[in-house]
Motif scaffolding. Structure first.
Motif, mmCIF file in Angstrom:
data_model
loop_
_atom_site.group_PDB
_atom_site.id
_atom_site.type_symbol
_atom_site.label_atom_id
_atom_site.label_comp_id
_atom_site.label_asym_id
_atom_site.label_seq_id
_atom_site.Cartn_x
_atom_site.Cartn_y
_atom_site.Cartn_z
ATOM 1 N N GLY A 53 22.745 -73.600 -9.687
ATOM 2 C CA GLY A 53 22.156 -72.275 -9.495
ATOM 3 C C GLY A 53 21.672 -72.034 -8.081
ATOM 4 O O GLY A 53 21.441 -70.892 -7.684
ATOM 5 N N GLN A 54 21.534 -73.101 -7.303
ATOM 6 C CA GLN A 54 21.117 -72.957 -5.904
ATOM 7 C C GLN A 54 22.287 -72.574 -4.999
ATOM 8 O O GLN A 54 22.098 -72.230 -3.844
ATOM 9 N N LEU A 55 23.502 -72.651 -5.559
ATOM 10 C CA LEU A 55 24.695 -72.286 -4.790
ATOM 11 C C LEU A 55 24.944 -70.789 -4.891
ATOM 12 O O LEU A 55 24.383 -70.124 -5.751
ATOM 13 N N GLN A 56 25.803 -70.295 -4.052
ATOM 14 C CA GLN A 56 26.080 -68.865 -4.023
ATOM 15 C C GLN A 56 27.375 -68.531 -4.748
ATOM 16 O O GLN A 56 28.331 -69.306 -4.737
ATOM 17 N N GLY A 57 27.400 -67.377 -5.388
ATOM 18 C CA GLY A 57 28.614 -66.813 -5.970
ATOM 19 C C GLY A 57 29.357 -67.722 -6.928
ATOM 20 O O GLY A 57 28.771 -68.329 -7.818
ATOM 21 N N MET A 58 30.673 -67.810 -6.710
ATOM 22 C CA MET A 58 31.534 -68.580 -7.604
ATOM 23 C C MET A 58 31.274 -70.078 -7.519
ATOM 24 O O MET A 58 31.578 -70.812 -8.457
ATOM 25 N N ALA A 59 30.686 -70.552 -6.431
ATOM 26 C CA ALA A 59 30.362 -71.978 -6.329
ATOM 27 C C ALA A 59 29.375 -72.360 -7.427
ATOM 28 O O ALA A 59 29.491 -73.430 -8.029
ATOM 29 N N ALA A 60 28.431 -71.482 -7.735
ATOM 30 C CA ALA A 60 27.461 -71.747 -8.811
ATOM 31 C C ALA A 60 28.165 -71.807 -10.162
ATOM 32 O O ALA A 60 27.922 -72.709 -10.965
ATOM 33 N N VAL A 61 29.051 -70.859 -10.402
ATOM 34 C CA VAL A 61 29.796 -70.816 -11.671
ATOM 35 C C VAL A 61 30.677 -72.048 -11.810
ATOM 36 O O VAL A 61 30.703 -72.697 -12.869
#
Length: 86
Positions: A53-61
């Motif tokens: 969840g600390q990542l941005q956009g699709m990286a989090a998914v």
């Protein structure tokens, strides 16, 4: 570091991590403490989702999807006694 180096390192880290987690959970199941393995996998999933969840956009998914894939693979292995380490 090149993309190939990162990919290679991630592949090796995945193997090491899965092996270690498989042994920890497998030992708990062998000792009749399946609930401990379940608690461990659930907590690992929670932490992986939190960290992703600390990542941005699709990286989090993608991080969450990958964590789920690895954890469900381990959970499936725990249901098959012949797959457990001896």
């Amino acid at each position: 570091m090149s993309e190939d180096e990162v990919a290679g390192r991630l592949a090796v880290l995945e193997v090491i991590a899965r092996g270690a987690l498989w042994m920890i959970c497998g030992r708990a199941v062998e000792e009749g403490r399946t609930e401990l393995a379940v608690v461990f996998l659930n907590e690992m999933r929670r932490q992986a989702h939190e960290k992703s969840g600390q990542l941005q956009g699709m990286a989090a998914v993608e991080g969450r999807n990958y964590a789920d894939h690895l954890i469900w693979t381990l959970a499936d292995d725990m249901e098959e006694p012949e797959a457990l380490p001896h």
